[in-house]
Structures are given as structure tokens and as C-alpha cells.
Design a protein around this motif. Sequence first.
Motif, PDB file in Angstrom:
ATOM      1  N   ARG A  91      15.967  68.877  47.655  1.00  0.00           N
ATOM      2  CA  ARG A  91      17.312  68.710  47.130  1.00  0.00           C
ATOM      3  C   ARG A  91      17.597  69.865  46.194  1.00  0.00           C
ATOM      4  O   ARG A  91      17.143  69.868  45.069  1.00  0.00           O
ATOM      5  N   ARG A  92      18.311  70.861  46.694  1.00  0.00           N
ATOM      6  CA  ARG A  92      18.671  71.971  45.828  1.00  0.00           C
ATOM      7  C   ARG A  92      19.767  71.484  44.898  1.00  0.00           C
ATOM      8  O   ARG A  92      20.677  70.788  45.298  1.00  0.00           O
ATOM      9  N   SER A 142      22.422  69.502  36.914  1.00  0.00           N
ATOM     10  CA  SER A 142      21.913  68.401  36.125  1.00  0.00           C
ATOM     11  C   SER A 142      20.429  68.625  35.908  1.00  0.00           C
ATOM     12  O   SER A 142      19.726  69.064  36.803  1.00  0.00           O
ATOM     13  N   ASN A 143      19.964  68.343  34.724  1.00  0.00           N
ATOM     14  CA  ASN A 143      18.546  68.475  34.452  1.00  0.00           C
ATOM     15  C   ASN A 143      17.776  67.242  34.869  1.00  0.00           C
ATOM     16  O   ASN A 143      16.569  67.198  34.749  1.00  0.00           O
ATOM     17  N   GLU A 144      18.479  66.242  35.363  1.00  0.00           N
ATOM     18  CA  GLU A 144      17.822  65.011  35.768  1.00  0.00           C
ATOM     19  C   GLU A 144      17.066  65.220  37.072  1.00  0.00           C
ATOM     20  O   GLU A 144      17.549  65.865  37.986  1.00  0.00           O
ATOM     21  N   VAL A 145      15.855  64.666  37.097  1.00  0.00           N
ATOM     22  CA  VAL A 145      15.017  64.724  38.288  1.00  0.00           C
ATOM     23  C   VAL A 145      14.643  63.290  38.629  1.00  0.00           C
ATOM     24  O   VAL A 145      14.179  62.553  37.757  1.00  0.00           O
ATOM     25  N   PRO A 146      14.841  62.861  39.883  1.00  0.00           N
ATOM     26  CA  PRO A 146      14.516  61.480  40.252  1.00  0.00           C
ATOM     27  C   PRO A 146      13.042  61.168  40.021  1.00  0.00           C
ATOM     28  O   PRO A 146      12.184  62.047  40.122  1.00  0.00           O
ATOM     29  N   LYS A 147      12.762  59.926  39.746  1.00  0.00           N
ATOM     30  CA  LYS A 147      11.385  59.480  39.573  1.00  0.00           C
ATOM     31  C   LYS A 147      10.576  59.837  40.815  1.00  0.00           C
ATOM     32  O   LYS A 147      11.046  59.682  41.942  1.00  0.00           O
ATOM     33  N   PHE A 182       9.786  66.529  41.067  1.00  0.00           N
ATOM     34  CA  PHE A 182       9.815  67.519  40.010  1.00  0.00           C
ATOM     35  C   PHE A 182      10.590  68.735  40.492  1.00  0.00           C
ATOM     36  O   PHE A 182      10.776  68.948  41.683  1.00  0.00           O
ATOM     37  N   ALA A 183      11.067  69.514  39.538  1.00  0.00           N
ATOM     38  CA  ALA A 183      11.885  70.684  39.862  1.00  0.00           C
ATOM     39  C   ALA A 183      11.035  71.949  39.823  1.00  0.00           C
ATOM     40  O   ALA A 183      10.151  72.085  38.980  1.00  0.00           O
ATOM     41  N   SER A 190      14.290  87.653  43.952  1.00  0.00           N
ATOM     42  CA  SER A 190      15.198  88.242  42.962  1.00  0.00           C
ATOM     43  C   SER A 190      16.072  87.163  42.325  1.00  0.00           C
ATOM     44  O   SER A 190      16.155  87.052  41.118  1.00  0.00           O
ATOM     45  N   GLU A 191      16.686  86.352  43.133  1.00  0.00           N
ATOM     46  CA  GLU A 191      17.518  85.254  42.623  1.00  0.00           C
ATOM     47  C   GLU A 191      16.743  83.954  42.784  1.00  0.00           C
ATOM     48  O   GLU A 191      16.319  83.599  43.874  1.00  0.00           O
ATOM     49  N   LYS A 192      16.537  83.255  41.702  1.00  0.00           N
ATOM     50  CA  LYS A 192      15.777  82.003  41.728  1.00  0.00           C
ATOM     51  C   LYS A 192      16.707  80.828  42.022  1.00  0.00           C
ATOM     52  O   LYS A 192      17.798  80.739  41.486  1.00  0.00           O
ATOM     53  N   LYS A 193      16.242  79.941  42.905  1.00  0.00           N
ATOM     54  CA  LYS A 193      16.994  78.729  43.223  1.00  0.00           C
ATOM     55  C   LYS A 193      16.144  77.526  42.843  1.00  0.00           C
ATOM     56  O   LYS A 193      14.928  77.563  42.963  1.00  0.00           O
ATOM     57  N   ARG A 194      16.797  76.494  42.383  1.00  0.00           N
ATOM     58  CA  ARG A 194      16.107  75.282  41.922  1.00  0.00           C
ATOM     59  C   ARG A 194      16.005  74.288  43.064  1.00  0.00           C
ATOM     60  O   ARG A 194      16.984  73.999  43.754  1.00  0.00           O
ATOM     61  N   PHE A 195      14.794  73.752  43.259  1.00  0.00           N
ATOM     62  CA  PHE A 195      14.543  72.720  44.253  1.00  0.00           C
ATOM     63  C   PHE A 195      13.891  71.537  43.564  1.00  0.00           C
ATOM     64  O   PHE A 195      13.096  71.706  42.642  1.00  0.00           O
ATOM     65  N   VAL A 196      14.207  70.343  44.007  1.00  0.00           N
ATOM     66  CA  VAL A 196      13.574  69.122  43.523  1.00  0.00           C
ATOM     67  C   VAL A 196      12.743  68.587  44.679  1.00  0.00           C
ATOM     68  O   VAL A 196      13.271  68.330  45.765  1.00  0.00           O
ATOM     69  N   ILE A 197      11.431  68.480  44.434  1.00  0.00           N
ATOM     70  CA  ILE A 197      10.513  68.103  45.508  1.00  0.00           C
ATOM     71  C   ILE A 197       9.643  66.920  45.084  1.00  0.00           C
ATOM     72  O   ILE A 197       9.465  66.661  43.895  1.00  0.00           O
TER      73      ILE A 197
END
Length: 88
Positions: free
Chosen positions: A8-9, A17-22, A25-26, A32-39
Motif C-alpha cells: 500500500r503506497r 498519513s503516518n498511520e500504519v495498520p496493525k 510497517f512502512a 533517487s526518489e524515495k517512495k513509501r510502502f506499507v508492508i
Amino acid sequence: MAIHKILRRSLSSEKRSNEVPKGHFAVYVGESEKKRFVIPLSYLNNPSFQELLSQAEEEFGFHHPMGGLTIPCSEELFIDLTSHMRRE
């Protein structure tokens, strides 16, 4: 697309949102460009993911420039790896 069910990007930076589902983790991925993933936390048990963590430790130590765990690989490689882990 099935990969979006696995990874879930987060939304754009202004809506991030800084929230991460139980049970998740993010991480930040990209060269070069960082993308956030929740795994899922379960990925931590995978030897391939543990290798990525070792590379992150070698490159960044405990100082991660994004403020969260940064994985030093391309977004494409990360998606391929996590897709493979999902099928295992």
C-alpha cells in the motif's frame, strides 16, 4: 492490480498519513526518489527481505535519511521481490 493489495503506497506527500495498520510497517524505497510502502510484518522472516535489511544497515547504519527504514534498491526490484514473497 494485485500488487496494490500487497503493498500500500501512501498518498501524496500533502495527504500522507503516518498511520500504519496493525501488523504492518512502512519502508522507503527507491534510488533517487524515495517512495513509501506499507508492508506486512511477516516479510521480516523472509531471507530475501533480511538481505535487503542487511544492505540497509551497511549503507545507512541507524541513520535513515527519510526518518523511517530506507531500503537501498530500486522500486521495481522491491516490487518484484515482495510480489515473489507474497506467492510463497
